[in-house]
Write an enzyme that holds these catalytic residues in place. Structure first.
Site, PDB file in Angstrom:
ATOM      1  CB  ALA A   8      -0.567  -2.340   4.311  1.00 44.72           C
ATOM      2  CE  LYS A   9      -5.306  -4.411  -1.611  1.00 44.99           C
ATOM      3  NZ  LYS A   9      -3.751  -4.443  -2.259  1.00 44.99           N
ATOM      4  NE  ARG A  10      -1.081  -3.538   8.211  1.00 44.88           N
ATOM      5  CZ  ARG A  10      -0.510  -4.393   8.052  1.00 44.88           C
ATOM      6  NH1 ARG A  10      -1.146  -5.599   7.819  1.00 44.88           N
ATOM      7  NH2 ARG A  10       0.815  -4.695   8.416  1.00 44.88           N
TER       8      ARG A  10
END
Length: 273
Positions: free
Chosen positions: A94-96
């Site tokens: 998700a690379k939040r």
């Protein structure tokens, strides 16, 4: 068990460092799935079932589901892995990265809604943006460090005090952020020299290594530079090269053949090291 305990168990039980990424592009799904009520789920389910004995993790990329308004099919896919292949952890790619209060909501989404075992996150906003994920001590928090894309150097090579940003991130991850022993790093296969530098900095911390297959990362170089002394320490991820190895009704069998070839290539490096 914690995520890292589950990962180590999968490394041993499955005899593999391979991770299959699930990036289901609706435009590339086999035609016979077009009439399915849940085509993205059906595609992913078949890939999962065909490769589950070859992998140490699955890594669905949330953007491919969200762009197709298929978050429900992401939930179904993760639930299928947990029910049918409970020994295989799921990493939500998700690379939040956002301020702490928003990060709390993202962490709930990842770990409570989707029931993922680990998530990829950006460290750009600093520790307070990571803490909501890190507080889930049994979950894995995989911090972007040296990514596999060509533009990685634009930011990650910026120097401060004579050291590059990715080196500083690796040091902070190992020294300051890992109180719950649940931090991992993303280090691209396309940068093997940097992979070796990061391994020296972080010791035995597990590394998620995307970029083999379609992006051209070299398996032997990844293993030589990134493996730990016991021949593990790596989650070597391939997505498109496995998912789209075939485009017909036999796509799952083609995906298995591609995954098997890559798994065996990795294990050959392990045997000869």
């Amino acid at each position: 068990m914690t995520f890292i305990e589950r990962l180590r168990q999968a490394w041993a039980a499955q005899n593999t460092l391979l991770c299959v990424g699930l990036d289901p592009d609706p435009a590339r799904l086999p035609r016979h799935l077009a009439d399915s009520k849940y085509p993205i789920f059906e595609f992913g389910r078949a890939i999962v079932d065909a490769t589950a004995d070859l992998v140490c993790a699955f890594k669905p990329q949330i953007a491919y589901y969200a762009a197709a308004r298929a978050e429900d099919q992401l939930e179904m896919t993760i639930a299928h892995v947990r029910q049918r292949h409970p020994g295989i952890p799921v990493i939500l790619d998700a690379k939040r990265g956002d301020v702490g209060s928003t990060a709390e909501m993202y962490a709930r989404e990842v770990f409570l809604r989707y029931q993922a075992d680990a998530v990829t996150v950006s460290p750009y906003l600093g520790f307070d943006s990571l803490r909501p994920y890190l507080d889930y001590a049994d979950k894995g928090v995989i911090v972007l460090c040296r990514t596999s894309n060509p533009g990685a150097r634009d930011v990650q090579d910026i120097e401060s005090g004579g050291r590059k940003l990715y080196q500083l991130i690796a040091e902070k991850a190992a020294r300051d952020w890992n109180a719950n022993a649940n931090v991992l790093l993303v280090v691209g296969a396309t940068y093997p020299q940097e992979l070796g530098e990061i391994r020296t900095i972080v010791g035995d911390m597990p590394l998620l290594v995307p970029g083999v297959g379609a992006q051209g990362g070299d398996v032997a170089a990844v293993f030589a530079n990134g493996a730990t002394a016991d021949g593990t320490g790596l989650i070597i991820s391939s997505s498109r090269a496995v998912l789209y190895a075939g485009s017909g009704a036999d796509y799952a069998a083609a995906a298995r053949a591609a995954a098997l070839k890559l798994r065996d290539e990795i294990n050959l490096c392990r045997k000869t090291s």
